[in-house]
Write a protein that holds these residues in place. Structure first.
Motif, PDB file in Angstrom:
ATOM      1  N   ASN A  18       0.804  -1.222   0.000  1.00 51.38           N
ATOM      2  CA  ASN A  18       0.000   0.000   0.000  1.00 51.38           C
ATOM      3  C   ASN A  18       0.837   1.272   0.000  1.00 51.38           C
ATOM      4  OD1 ASN A  18      -2.393  -1.506   0.116  1.00 51.38           O
ATOM      5  ND2 ASN A  18      -2.305  -1.630   2.351  1.00 51.38           N
ATOM      6  N   THR A  19       2.156   1.157  -0.090  1.00 54.04           N
ATOM      7  CA  THR A  19       3.018   2.327  -0.081  1.00 54.04           C
ATOM      8  C   THR A  19       3.313   2.786  -1.509  1.00 54.04           C
ATOM      9  OG1 THR A  19       4.964   0.894   0.018  1.00 54.04           O
ATOM     10  CG2 THR A  19       4.059   1.687   2.110  1.00 54.04           C
ATOM     11  N   SER A  20       3.986   3.915  -1.608  1.00 55.88           N
ATOM     12  CA  SER A  20       4.284   4.502  -2.919  1.00 55.88           C
ATOM     13  C   SER A  20       5.543   3.874  -3.514  1.00 55.88           C
ATOM     14  CB  SER A  20       4.476   6.010  -2.782  1.00 55.88           C
ATOM     15  OG  SER A  20       5.624   6.288  -2.001  1.00 55.88           O
ATOM     16  N   VAL A  21       5.871   4.312  -4.715  1.00 56.35           N
ATOM     17  CA  VAL A  21       7.068   3.811  -5.393  1.00 56.35           C
ATOM     18  C   VAL A  21       8.329   4.243  -4.660  1.00 56.35           C
ATOM     19  CG1 VAL A  21       8.318   3.839  -7.580  1.00 56.35           C
ATOM     20  CG2 VAL A  21       5.826   3.855  -7.586  1.00 56.35           C
ATOM     21  N   VAL A  22       8.308   5.422  -4.050  1.00 54.62           N
ATOM     22  CA  VAL A  22       9.482   5.913  -3.327  1.00 54.62           C
ATOM     23  C   VAL A  22       9.813   4.998  -2.165  1.00 54.62           C
ATOM     24  CG1 VAL A  22      10.379   7.841  -1.979  1.00 54.62           C
ATOM     25  CG2 VAL A  22       9.043   8.288  -4.030  1.00 54.62           C
ATOM     26  N   VAL A  23       8.804   4.655  -1.368  1.00 53.33           N
ATOM     27  CA  VAL A  23       9.030   3.793  -0.208  1.00 53.33           C
ATOM     28  C   VAL A  23       9.470   2.400  -0.655  1.00 53.33           C
ATOM     29  CG1 VAL A  23       7.929   2.747   1.798  1.00 53.33           C
ATOM     30  CG2 VAL A  23       7.407   5.107   1.186  1.00 53.33           C
ATOM     31  N   LYS A  24       8.844   1.855  -1.675  1.00 45.59           N
ATOM     32  CA  LYS A  24       9.210   0.530  -2.164  1.00 45.59           C
ATOM     33  C   LYS A  24      10.635   0.525  -2.707  1.00 45.59           C
ATOM     34  CE  LYS A  24       4.469  -0.709  -3.400  1.00 45.59           C
ATOM     35  NZ  LYS A  24       3.534  -0.986  -4.515  1.00 45.59           N
ATOM     36  N   SER A  25      11.018   1.573  -3.409  1.00 43.07           N
ATOM     37  CA  SER A  25      12.365   1.626  -3.985  1.00 43.07           C
ATOM     38  C   SER A  25      13.428   1.693  -2.896  1.00 43.07           C
ATOM     39  CB  SER A  25      12.479   2.834  -4.917  1.00 43.07           C
ATOM     40  OG  SER A  25      11.532   2.755  -5.965  1.00 43.07           O
ATOM     41  N   ILE A  26      13.215   2.555  -1.891  1.00 42.53           N
ATOM     42  CA  ILE A  26      14.200   2.674  -0.810  1.00 42.53           C
ATOM     43  C   ILE A  26      14.310   1.361  -0.040  1.00 42.53           C
ATOM     44  CG2 ILE A  26      14.739   3.872   1.333  1.00 42.53           C
ATOM     45  CD1 ILE A  26      13.388   6.344   0.186  1.00 42.53           C
ATOM     46  N   SER A  27      13.187   0.719   0.236  1.00 41.39           N
ATOM     47  CA  SER A  27      13.205  -0.552   0.967  1.00 41.39           C
ATOM     48  C   SER A  27      13.916  -1.637   0.163  1.00 41.39           C
ATOM     49  CB  SER A  27      11.776  -0.987   1.283  1.00 41.39           C
ATOM     50  OG  SER A  27      11.102  -0.011   2.046  1.00 41.39           O
ATOM     51  N   MET A  84       8.863   2.914   5.992  1.00 40.23           N
ATOM     52  CA  MET A  84       7.441   2.591   5.842  1.00 40.23           C
ATOM     53  C   MET A  84       6.569   3.452   6.755  1.00 40.23           C
ATOM     54  SD  MET A  84       7.495  -1.576   5.455  1.00 40.23           S
ATOM     55  CE  MET A  84       5.713  -1.611   5.444  1.00 40.23           C
ATOM     56  N   ALA A  85       7.046   3.707   7.975  1.00 39.50           N
ATOM     57  CA  ALA A  85       6.292   4.593   8.866  1.00 39.50           C
ATOM     58  C   ALA A  85       6.212   5.999   8.301  1.00 39.50           C
ATOM     59  CB  ALA A  85       6.938   4.604  10.248  1.00 39.50           C
ATOM     60  N   CYS A  86       7.297   6.453   7.716  1.00 39.81           N
ATOM     61  CA  CYS A  86       7.290   7.774   7.082  1.00 39.81           C
ATOM     62  C   CYS A  86       6.328   7.805   5.908  1.00 39.81           C
ATOM     63  CB  CYS A  86       8.702   8.121   6.632  1.00 39.81           C
ATOM     64  SG  CYS A  86       8.895   9.800   5.989  1.00 39.81           S
ATOM     65  N   GLY A  87       6.315   6.729   5.119  1.00 35.21           N
ATOM     66  CA  GLY A  87       5.394   6.681   3.989  1.00 35.21           C
ATOM     67  C   GLY A  87       3.938   6.595   4.408  1.00 35.21           C
ATOM     68  N   ARG A  88       3.685   5.996   5.560  1.00 31.33           N
ATOM     69  CA  ARG A  88       2.299   5.855   6.013  1.00 31.33           C
ATOM     70  C   ARG A  88       1.784   7.106   6.718  1.00 31.33           C
ATOM     71  NH1 ARG A  88      -0.719   0.568   7.701  1.00 31.33           N
ATOM     72  NH2 ARG A  88      -2.710   1.484   8.285  1.00 31.33           N
ATOM     73  N   LEU A  89       2.645   7.788   7.467  1.00 28.85           N
ATOM     74  CA  LEU A  89       2.202   8.910   8.289  1.00 28.85           C
ATOM     75  C   LEU A  89       2.466  10.268   7.653  1.00 28.85           C
ATOM     76  CD1 LEU A  89       3.444   7.617  11.761  1.00 28.85           C
ATOM     77  CD2 LEU A  89       1.136   7.484  10.816  1.00 28.85           C
ATOM     78  N   TRP A  94       2.327  15.085   2.620  1.00 25.13           N
ATOM     79  CA  TRP A  94       3.318  15.768   1.794  1.00 25.13           C
ATOM     80  C   TRP A  94       3.243  15.373   0.317  1.00 25.13           C
ATOM     81  CZ3 TRP A  94       8.308  14.930   5.230  1.00 25.13           C
ATOM     82  CH2 TRP A  94       8.156  15.675   6.397  1.00 25.13           C
ATOM     83  N   GLY A  95       3.074  14.111   0.056  1.00 27.05           N
ATOM     84  CA  GLY A  95       3.198  13.595  -1.298  1.00 27.05           C
ATOM     85  C   GLY A  95       4.518  12.853  -1.457  1.00 27.05           C
ATOM     86  N   ALA A  96       4.602  12.010  -2.479  1.00 29.49           N
ATOM     87  CA  ALA A  96       5.785  11.171  -2.692  1.00 29.49           C
ATOM     88  C   ALA A  96       7.015  12.000  -3.042  1.00 29.49           C
ATOM     89  CB  ALA A  96       5.502  10.155  -3.796  1.00 29.49           C
ATOM     90  N   LEU A  97       6.847  13.046  -3.834  1.00 22.82           N
ATOM     91  CA  LEU A  97       7.997  13.858  -4.234  1.00 22.82           C
ATOM     92  C   LEU A  97       8.592  14.596  -3.040  1.00 22.82           C
ATOM     93  CD1 LEU A  97       9.825  15.009  -6.409  1.00 22.82           C
ATOM     94  CD2 LEU A  97       8.098  16.769  -6.856  1.00 22.82           C
TER      95      LEU A  97
END
Length: 362
Positions: A18-27, A84-89, A94-97
């Motif tokens: 359920n996260t964005s491409v940014v979170v998935k890429s960093i992980s 992931m916490a940053c991407g969820r909260l 803010w948005g992905a960018l």
């Protein structure tokens, strides 16, 4: 223990999906570099080494890569969990960018400041270990920035009930934990403490003065002042020193003087400048309230069941049967006012009686 592993794995991949491409890429990069660390010394090649960061070596790529380098499983879990916490909260606000910009600014600034601090320590001590034996890498830098951002957005959230700990105290508590681990010798070096401290400082400076949003730039609210990160006893002294430093930075044009603005929200679009108020607080709380309201409405809609048409027909029939004896009793107690009145009464009674007796005949 083995019984809970499939459930934990299912929840982890469900949250990651359920996260964005940014979170998935960093992980994914964190996991790949961890696997690569079994064969290659990734902290040496991709982590910040103060002696190699500055000329003549100038390994500037380590300022970008040090945040995704881990050597241990618990480090990978902490790194991926923080992202992931940053991407969820934070990402919904803010948005992905903007999340990617924040990640880049915090880690580059923390790596550069940590390298400079170790360089200054070498100048004082002339110990080469501070230049070539230190490796700054991992999640502490970004963790500091994320906790500062959470203090800004949801600082009043209760983390622990006994004892009561709010999220706004988390940056100071984690800093205290790192300090105790460093003093006790459980940490190999003070690099995680330095990375966390400079990451939190870089995150605060960016959010306080430079982050762009719909109402301008920065967040000059009182609850996000530098002194608010310290205990209330020392806040006046810290606030005075921070004010002097900020005034000096404004004079040399490193920072610019910010005006606190308050939007009345009237149809005449009036904007009044008031001290100690910031529309970002109201906007932030409004967004969080709308998000919570939408989640509650969705749960209510899923749990609610609509009555069928047969139930409504049965209710209507029960109402008719319940009301009919009252009508009969009222008509029978009505005094006779003449032949026409008695005829009408008799006609109404007969019609009502036929209406009640009709189902029994069929």
């Amino acid at each position: 223990m083995n019984r809970y592993l499939p459930v934990a794995r299912q929840h982890f991949f469900g949250a990651l999906a359920n996260t964005s491409v940014v979170v998935k890429s960093i992980s994914a990069i964190v996991l790949l570099l961890y696997l690569l660390s079994w064969a290659v010394d990734t902290p040496y090649a991709l982590g910040v080494t103060p002696g190699y960061l500055f000329p003549p070596n100038f390994w500037i790529w380590t300022l970008v890569t040090h945040a995704v380098v881990e050597q241990h499983v618990w480090g990978v879990a902490a790194n991926v969990g923080t992202v992931m916490a940053c991407g969820r909260l934070l990402e919904p606000l803010w948005g992905a960018l903007e999340l990617l910009i924040f990640f880049t600014v915090v880690n580059i600034s923390a790596g550069l400041l940590a390298g400079l601090s170790y360089l200054l320590t070498y100048v004082v001590t002339f110990d080469l270990d501070y230049l070539f034996a230190v490796r700054v890498h991992g999640t502490p830098a970004f963790l500091g920035g994320v906790l500062v951002a959470l203090k800004q957005t949801m600082g009043d959230t209760t983390v622990l009930r006994v004892p009561q700990v709010r999220l706004k105290a988390a940056p100071a508590l984690v800093l205290l934990c790192f300090s105790l681990l460093c003093l006790s010798g459980l940490l190999e070096s003070a690099a995680p403490l330095a990375a966390y401290s400079f990451g939190a400082l870089a995150g605060w400076v960016y959010l306080r003065f430079y982050q762009r949003h719909s109402r301008g730039r920065g967040d000059m609210s009182d609850h996000f002042a530098f002194a608010s990160f310290f205990p209330e006893v020392v806040q006046p002294v810290v606030g005075l020193l921070a004010g002097l430093v900020h005034a000096a930075l404004v004079k040399i044009k490193v920072c610019r003087k910010m005006v606190k603005r308050y939007d009345v929200g009237a149809p005449s679009s009036i904007t009044i400048s008031l001290p100690g108020t910031d529309p970002q607080d109201a906007e932030r709380r409004r967004q969080l309230a709308l998000k919570a309201l939408n989640e509650r409405l969705k749960k209510v809609e899923d749990q609610s069941t609509w009555p069928s048409m047969d139930d409504e027909d049965d209710d209507n029939e029960d109402e008719v049967r319940t009301d009919t004896p009252l009508l009969l009793g009222q008509e029978r107690t009505t005094p006779a006012g003449g032949s026409s009145g008695s005829q009408n009464t008799t006609g109404q009674e007969s019609s009502i009686i036929s209406f009640e007796d009709a189902p029994s005949r069929s």
